[in-house]
Motif scaffolding. Structure first.
Motif, PDB file in Angstrom:
ATOM      1  N   GLY A 186      74.238  47.389  75.622  1.00  0.00           N
ATOM      2  CA  GLY A 186      75.479  48.057  75.216  1.00  0.00           C
ATOM      3  C   GLY A 186      76.541  48.046  76.285  1.00  0.00           C
ATOM      4  N   TYR A 187      76.348  47.221  77.319  1.00  0.00           N
ATOM      5  CA  TYR A 187      77.328  47.154  78.409  1.00  0.00           C
ATOM      6  C   TYR A 187      77.533  45.702  78.811  1.00  0.00           C
ATOM      7  CZ  TYR A 187      79.507  47.671  82.988  1.00  0.00           C
ATOM      8  OH  TYR A 187      80.367  47.569  84.063  1.00  0.00           O
ATOM      9  N   ARG A 219      81.723  49.108  77.946  1.00  0.00           N
ATOM     10  CA  ARG A 219      80.606  49.693  77.193  1.00  0.00           C
ATOM     11  C   ARG A 219      80.930  49.573  75.720  1.00  0.00           C
ATOM     12  NH1 ARG A 219      76.071  51.604  77.448  1.00  0.00           N
ATOM     13  NH2 ARG A 219      76.044  51.503  79.719  1.00  0.00           N
ATOM     14  N   ARG A 233      78.537  50.223  73.230  1.00  0.00           N
ATOM     15  CA  ARG A 233      77.657  51.069  72.443  1.00  0.00           C
ATOM     16  C   ARG A 233      77.181  52.200  73.325  1.00  0.00           C
ATOM     17  NH1 ARG A 233      73.630  48.148  72.265  1.00  0.00           N
ATOM     18  NH2 ARG A 233      74.540  46.557  70.914  1.00  0.00           N
ATOM     19  N   PRO A 234      77.162  53.454  72.825  1.00  0.00           N
ATOM     20  CA  PRO A 234      76.768  54.566  73.688  1.00  0.00           C
ATOM     21  C   PRO A 234      75.313  54.519  74.134  1.00  0.00           C
ATOM     22  CG  PRO A 234      77.067  55.302  71.415  1.00  0.00           C
ATOM     23  CD  PRO A 234      77.596  53.911  71.491  1.00  0.00           C
ATOM     24  N   GLU A 235      74.444  53.895  73.317  1.00  0.00           N
ATOM     25  CA  GLU A 235      73.024  53.842  73.652  1.00  0.00           C
ATOM     26  C   GLU A 235      72.547  52.402  73.645  1.00  0.00           C
ATOM     27  OE1 GLU A 235      70.857  56.216  70.920  1.00  0.00           O
ATOM     28  OE2 GLU A 235      71.747  58.110  71.549  1.00  0.00           O
ATOM     29  N   ALA A 236      71.586  52.117  74.511  1.00  0.00           N
ATOM     30  CA  ALA A 236      70.989  50.790  74.538  1.00  0.00           C
ATOM     31  C   ALA A 236      70.021  50.626  73.365  1.00  0.00           C
ATOM     32  CB  ALA A 236      70.245  50.566  75.854  1.00  0.00           C
ATOM     33  N   GLU A 281      66.607  49.493  72.708  1.00  0.00           N
ATOM     34  CA  GLU A 281      65.463  49.301  73.588  1.00  0.00           C
ATOM     35  C   GLU A 281      64.332  48.591  72.866  1.00  0.00           C
ATOM     36  OE1 GLU A 281      64.391  53.076  75.149  1.00  0.00           O
ATOM     37  OE2 GLU A 281      66.190  53.243  76.412  1.00  0.00           O
ATOM     38  N   GLU A 338      71.826  45.876  65.149  1.00  0.00           N
ATOM     39  CA  GLU A 338      71.868  47.337  65.174  1.00  0.00           C
ATOM     40  C   GLU A 338      71.409  47.926  63.850  1.00  0.00           C
ATOM     41  OE1 GLU A 338      75.486  48.942  67.139  1.00  0.00           O
ATOM     42  OE2 GLU A 338      75.988  46.843  67.419  1.00  0.00           O
TER      43      GLU A 338
END
Length: 604
Positions: free
Chosen positions: A322-323, A330, A332-335, A337, A501
């Motif tokens: 997300g970065y 950035r 996306r706020p969350e990766a 995983e 996603e």
């Protein structure tokens, strides 16, 4: 509005005859006498004259957002663009409409991948590269010209390509995203379609390598999704083109077919020195296929950004994290995983049902399936894997009571909720009305938080089913399946047409549904990592596609995955940085080592 913000009005959602113009009445600039939100008027390029337009010069931007909150139909978006985005858009469709920033860079002799969410402008980019759409560089009020585009991209990697497009010297071959719509556009046999476009004289070879010879004399309308996908791929690769664009090559294909497709596309780029652009959501296949990738990000339906090319490994890893490092962005706020985990322990809970051995035969000389008896446990997800044409969907239809087994004593007496492989919509009903008619807990807090939100249904609830894209239909079908009260939930290929996603969110929704109580879920899919994340146990199908299939008793994940991938002669490794699964190149050192050790997926 600050120059780093845009206003978007969805004209399909804006319904002035059903509102009191709350957006305009409550707009702070309007209330001080300024003209920020006004009617489009008779001189509008598109839309109803009574629909609204927003002046981006007057609007206060996302920090205000009152019109967004007040619109009863969720038709307005006010979005702050990334501060790092300094360039003008490559194309904007109109006033308060979608904008695309940046373009992919096709390169001779290379496969360029595009990775990003649906609805972010990938098709717009390809239309520009194909010469079908002249980029207006954000100035939607003028008649765009290729000379302006060439001046804009002079000195960049795109300069020579844009010049060739301007001169009309680029030939393009395209594979469509939604292959299930091909029968609506072509009537006739597979042979008629393919022989009509064979410009390179390689059809005979591709027919054999894609295993579609047996369907050559069938009508296009009688082909399955997997057969249509392979026919569409063949019809694209037999063209003699400078630029090949392939939009999603993996839906409805099994792992073996996906690897074969990847190899064929690579050969076109390597041997023929052609430029190939591929949009793909299966990360393992994209990793195997591409030389470089462009990451796309933004706000679906509002704006999209295409990054400069990145190495495949770094591009995929940055997208998942997300970065974006080079862009310092950035997205996306969350990766996302990818946990590197040992397979789950096999479920040993309460038995839902012990199903008997079953068999089914289509006609006197048709496909035959035999299934060994086994047990399904409550509170588990059973993954079902195997090649296409091996009987997985037939097994699901037997369990669902949509096919009769050869035996008379196979009635399981279960309440079953079933999502078929191919999502067909033939009724002009709104999504919210449809969900209300099928969902037992429609509107409840559980339904909103555990089904509607992760499947991103909010923005499409007022759309008609017939107007939805393939990915939107898929999410509605998953939601409809999970929303019914049942003993057993059967989902056939829920990953098709979902982006990365959306697949992660759908996986979570399905998994949580099984963990909610005593629910039992069966999932048929070709996305190996989705199956791994979801499943407690595995049911493996083998045999001879289109002739005979066999399913053994469900088994633990490690032994099941090893059996399945050994049949396909495919091994996976884990990325050292993020743990995501990656297909080993056939014959590589890791491939040979893992085969010797018998660890095709859960390698230490």
């Amino acid at each position: 509005m600050a120059s780093d913000s845009i206003a978007v009005v969805d004209l399909e959602r804006c319904q002035p005859d059903r509102c009191n113009y709350e957006c305009s009445n409550y707009c702070p600039p309007n209330r001080t006498g300024k003209e920020c939100i006004t009617l489009r008027g008779e001189d509008a390029d598109e839309g109803d004259p009574d629909q609204v337009r927003i002046s981006e010069e007057v609007c206060l931007g996302e920090t205000c957002g009152i019109c967004v909150e007040k619109c009863p139909f969720d038709a307005i978006q006010i979005i702050n663009l990334p501060q790092e985005l300094e360039e003008s858009p490559a194309h904007r469709y109109g006033e308060n409409a979608f904008s695309l920033y940046g373009l992919p860079v096709p390169k001779e002799g290379q496969v360029t991948g595009i990775l990003g969410p649906n609805g972010i402008g990938k098709t717009t980019a390809v239309r520009i590269l194909a010469g079908e759409l002249t980029p207006n560089l954000g100035d939607h009020g003028t008649d765009p010209g290729w000379e302006n585009a060439l001046d804009h991209y002079r000195g960049t990697e795109l300069q020579d390509y844009i010049a060739d497009v301007r001169d009309g010297s680029i030939t393009v071959a395209r594979k469509p995203q939604y292959v299930d719509r091909i029968p609506d556009r072509f009537e006739g046999t597979t042979r008629g379609l393919l022989e009509g476009v064979d410009e390179r004289g390689v059809l005979d070879e591709l027919v054999d390598r894609l295993s579609i010879r047996r369907v050559l004399d069938r009508d296009i309308g009688d082909l399955s999704g997997g057969e249509l996908q392979r026919v569409a791929l063949a019809a694209t690769l037999v063209r003699d083109a400078d630029f090949y664009f392939l939009d999603e090559i993996t839906p409805y294909l099994d792992i073996g077919q996906r690897v074969t497709a990847a190899r064929l596309i690579r050969e076109v780029a390597d041997a023929e020195e052609r430029s190939v652009l591929v949009v793909e959501h299966d990360l393992a296949v994209l990793d195997l296929l591409a030389d470089n990738i462009h990451v796309t990000y933004g706000e679906p339906g509002a704006f999209g950004v295409v990054t400069p090319p990145k190495s495949v490994r770094n591009g995929i890893n940055e997208y998942l994290a997300g970065y974006l490092e080079n862009e310092n962005m950035r997205i996306r706020p969350e990766a996302i995983e990818f946990e590197e985990h040992a397979p789950r322990q096999s479920t040993t809970g309460n038995v839902l049902v012990e199903y008997p051995s079953m068999s089914h035969t289509y006609g006197d000389d048709g496909f035959s399936l035999s299934v060994d008896g086994g047990s399904l446990y409550r509170n588990e997800v059973l993954g079902i894997v195997g090649p296409n044409g091996i009987g997985k969907s037939t097994f699901a239809r037997l369990l669902a009571g949509r096919l009769d087994p050869n035996e008379e004593d196979a009635d399981l007496d279960l309440g079953i909720s079933y999502k078929p492989q191919y999502v067909e919509v033939d009724q002009p009903m709104r999504v919210d009305a449809f969900m209300s008619s099928v969902a037992d807990e429609f509107g409840s807090s559980y339904w909103n938080t555990e089904i509607a939100q992760p499947l991103q249904l909010e923005r499409i609830m007022e759309q008609n089913l017939t107007d939805l894209s393939g990915g939107e239909r898929q999410r509605v079908a998953i939601a409809a399946c999970l929303s019914q009260t049942a003993d057993l939930y059967l989902l056939d290929e829920p990953s098709a047409h979902l982006d990365v996603e959306q697949r992660v969110l759908a996986t979570r929704a399905i998994r949580r549904h099984a963990e909610r109580g005593d629910d039992t879920v069966l999932v048929i899919d070709h996305d190996i990592y989705m199956i791994d994340l979801l499943s407690d146990r595995l049911l493996v199908f083998d045999g001879e596609p289109a002739e005979r299939g066999h399913a053994s008793t469900p088994q633990d994940m490690r032994s099941g995955m090893n059996e399945f991938l050994a049949n396909l002669d495919v091994t996976f490794r884990r990325d050292e940085r993020v743990g995501r699964p990656r297909i080993n190149k056939p014959g590589s050192q890791l491939d040979r080592e893992q085969k010797r050790e018998g660890e095709y997926y859960y390698a230490p």
